[in-house]
Design an enzyme around this catalytic site. Structure first.
Site, short mmCIF file in Angstrom:
data_model
loop_
_atom_site.label_atom_id
_atom_site.label_comp_id
_atom_site.label_asym_id
_atom_site.label_seq_id
_atom_site.Cartn_x
_atom_site.Cartn_y
_atom_site.Cartn_z
N SER A 96 15.43 32.53 15.88
CA SER A 96 16.30 32.38 17.06
C SER A 96 17.07 33.64 17.42
O SER A 96 17.80 33.63 18.42
CB SER A 96 17.27 31.22 16.86
N LYS A 99 16.71 34.81 20.95
CA LYS A 99 17.59 34.39 22.03
C LYS A 99 18.57 35.49 22.44
O LYS A 99 19.13 35.44 23.55
CB LYS A 99 18.36 33.14 21.63
N SER A 344 22.15 27.06 19.66
CA SER A 344 20.78 27.58 19.56
C SER A 344 19.78 26.64 20.21
O SER A 344 18.78 26.24 19.61
CB SER A 344 20.42 27.82 18.09
#
Length: 542
Positions: A96, A99, A344
């Site tokens: 993640s 991101k 997230s």
């Protein structure tokens, strides 16, 4: 409390957290903690090893990383000077941390005030309370649309005087392409809420805005032999509940399970639940969220006394010149960034990626969105030839980023006009408020990194990452990126935390630096079948 009321409260809470996040003190006094004691350099280390290099090398020598790979960079935020690097150019799965690229590009290319719009349109003729023609529900890509938002759209129609539509409800999801799942997403995650299908028309069942999913709650019946009671949020007839489980005597073993059958919208409840047992609650993705949104809106129209003929049709664009009858706008991007980054949220990342593609090139595809993100990163000095981004969220295991390029991005965005909002969206270490601490709210507590470090977490099986900002003991802001791969331990989070705590309690301007100890988990060396971001496990276990 109604879903509508909960939605407003959550949105207000996330708005307040922007201001609160900006006002938290970035440094704390040095705090003694039993779990974070000083560590010494390895035996035989020379004088050069008593600084930051020796301290971080000591932490990375943890046996949980035996046979694994680490790409780590620490830099002075003001000057960009690299203070530590370990295999900074190695391309590893960032999970993640992907991101970071998606969110920064969204703020730069869409703008912090960007809002998604969902519209109801028609080309039909109006005769009193009757609308002659089809009614179009056009999606703009909003991943935060709640059932209450569709109710408000239906209310706008009713308040305009419409009571009957002679045509059909048509769902216009043509803003994005028809590809619903990202590249190399795991097939066994297909019904998991964190791997939901992407459509410009969707529904979120909760104020975490888990778009494209429903919440299923299964509880025991009143007596042995009864079928479990099942509640669906939001209520709809788009998914079918098949209850095959049963209620058993009190004290029996709870084996109740909830899962959607592949390629269908049949959610099967199996197993046993004892009388008086607890409720099993699962977030389950739907198959084809366009139809889900149309079904929820159709239900809202019926509740408001607006009759529409026939069943909804999917995937047809509203004709040119269609008149807008009702609209819903999402929260601005600066606010959407909070649930997106703090929790997230994968589906937010993917919707933003396709929205970037649509707004920059007129093509709502992953390919167009990722091309625009790549262009943005290059303009910020990131060497995109040294990385690969395959989706917006990091769910794909095809993503590879070196820590050195993530650190470059973290340095580059500091002078952006939207930086304050973006920085506020990063999880804050040990802040217990879920809307502020997010995925870091239980980490680095009782250390100088608490309420100091702001960073994006990342977790997949065998991949873990933490990248962000922290102030050292002298008040100097540091940028760090830690990407760890190919470990067999179920978690290496405490290794990441030890590095950040070491940075927070050290004066990196000079002098000896002691490494913080990374506490080992009891099952630290046991291979795990799956490691996911803590907020991807419902109920949230962060």
């Amino acid at each position: 409390m109604s879903l509508n009321r909960r939605g407003h409260l959550c949105r207000d809470r996330f708005r307040r957290s922007v201001l609160a996040a900006r006002t938290w003190p970035l440094t704390l006094g040095l705090v003694a903690a039993l779990t974070w004691s000083g560590g010494s350099a390895p035996a035989g280390a020379g004088p050069a090893d008593t600084g930051l290099k020796g301290a971080i090398d000591t932490i990375l020598a943890d046996s949980r990383m035996d046979g694994g790979a680490a790409s780590v960079v620490v830099a002075d935020a003001a000057t960009g000077e690299r203070l530590y690097e370990r295999d900074a150019g190695d391309r590893l799965m960032p999970a993640s941390n992907t991101k970071l690229a998606t969110s920064a590009a969204a703020m730069a290319l869409l703008g912090p005030g960007y809002r998604f719009r969902t519209e109801v349109l028609s080309t039909g003729r109006r005769h009193g309370p009757v609308l002659h023609g089809d009614l179009y529900l056009r999606g703009g890509g909003d991943p935060t649309t709640l059932a209450s938002d569709y109710r408000r759209l239906a209310t706008q129609l009713r308040e305009s005087g419409i009571r009957r539509v002679t045509g059909r409800l048509v769902a216009d999801d043509t803003r994005f392409d028809t590809r619903r799942l990202g590249r190399s997403w795991a097939a066994d995650d297909e019904s998991s809420y964190y791997s939901a299908q992407i459509s410009p028309l969707t529904v979120a069942p909760d104020t975490d805005y888990d778009s494209g999913t429903v919440v299923v709650e299964a509880s025991p019946g009143a007596a042995p032999g009864d079928r479990p009671k099942v509640k669906l949020t939001p209520p709809n007839d788009y998914v079918r509940i098949d209850v095959r489980g049963g209620t058993v005597l009190a004290g029996g073993t709870d084996t109740l399970a909830v899962e959607r059958e592949h390629g269908t919208n049949t959610i099967v409840v199996t197993g046993d639940v004892p009388v008086g047992g607890s409720t099993t609650k699962e977030w389950v993705s739907v198959w084809e969220p366009t139809g889900y949104a149309a079904a929820v809106f159709a239900g809202a129209l019926a509740e408001q006394g607006v009759r529409v003929s026939g069943t909804p049709r999917l995937g047809r664009p509203a004709p040119p010149g269609a008149k807008v009858l009702a609209t819903h706008s999402s929260m601005p991007l600066r606010e959407l960034m909070l649930p997106f980054m703090k929790l997230s949220n994968n589906m937010h990342a993917e919707a933003l990626t396709k929205a970037i593609g649509y707004e920059t090139s007129g093509s709502g595809t992953w390919s167009a969105g990722l091309t625009a993100i790549d262009d943005y990163l290059r303009k910020e000095g990131v060497d995109t030839a040294k990385l690969r981004q395959a989706d917006g969220s990091g769910l794909s295991r095809m993503n590879v980023f070196p820590a050195g390029q993530l650190a470059r991005l973290l340095l580059a965005v500091r002078d952006a006009p939207w930086y304050a909002d973006w920085h506020a969206s990063l999880p804050v270490a040990c802040d217990p408020d879920r809307a502020v601490g997010g995925t870091l709210r239980t980490r680095m507590c009782g250390t100088p990194a608490a309420l100091n470090a702001r960073a994006k977490t990342g977790t997949l099986t065998g991949a873990s990452a933490l990248s962000g900002y922290v102030e050292d003991a002298a008040g100097r802001e540091l940028v760090f990126s830690i990407v760890l791969n190919n470990h067999l331990a179920s978690s290496v989070k405490s290794i990441e935390d030890a590095i950040v705590v070491t940075l927070a309690r050290s004066d990196t301007a000079g002098g000896p630096i002691a490494a913080a100890v990374a506490p080992a988990l009891r099952n630290g060396h046991r291979p795990a079948p799956a490691d996911l971001e803590c907020t991807w496990r419902k109920p949230d276990v962060c």
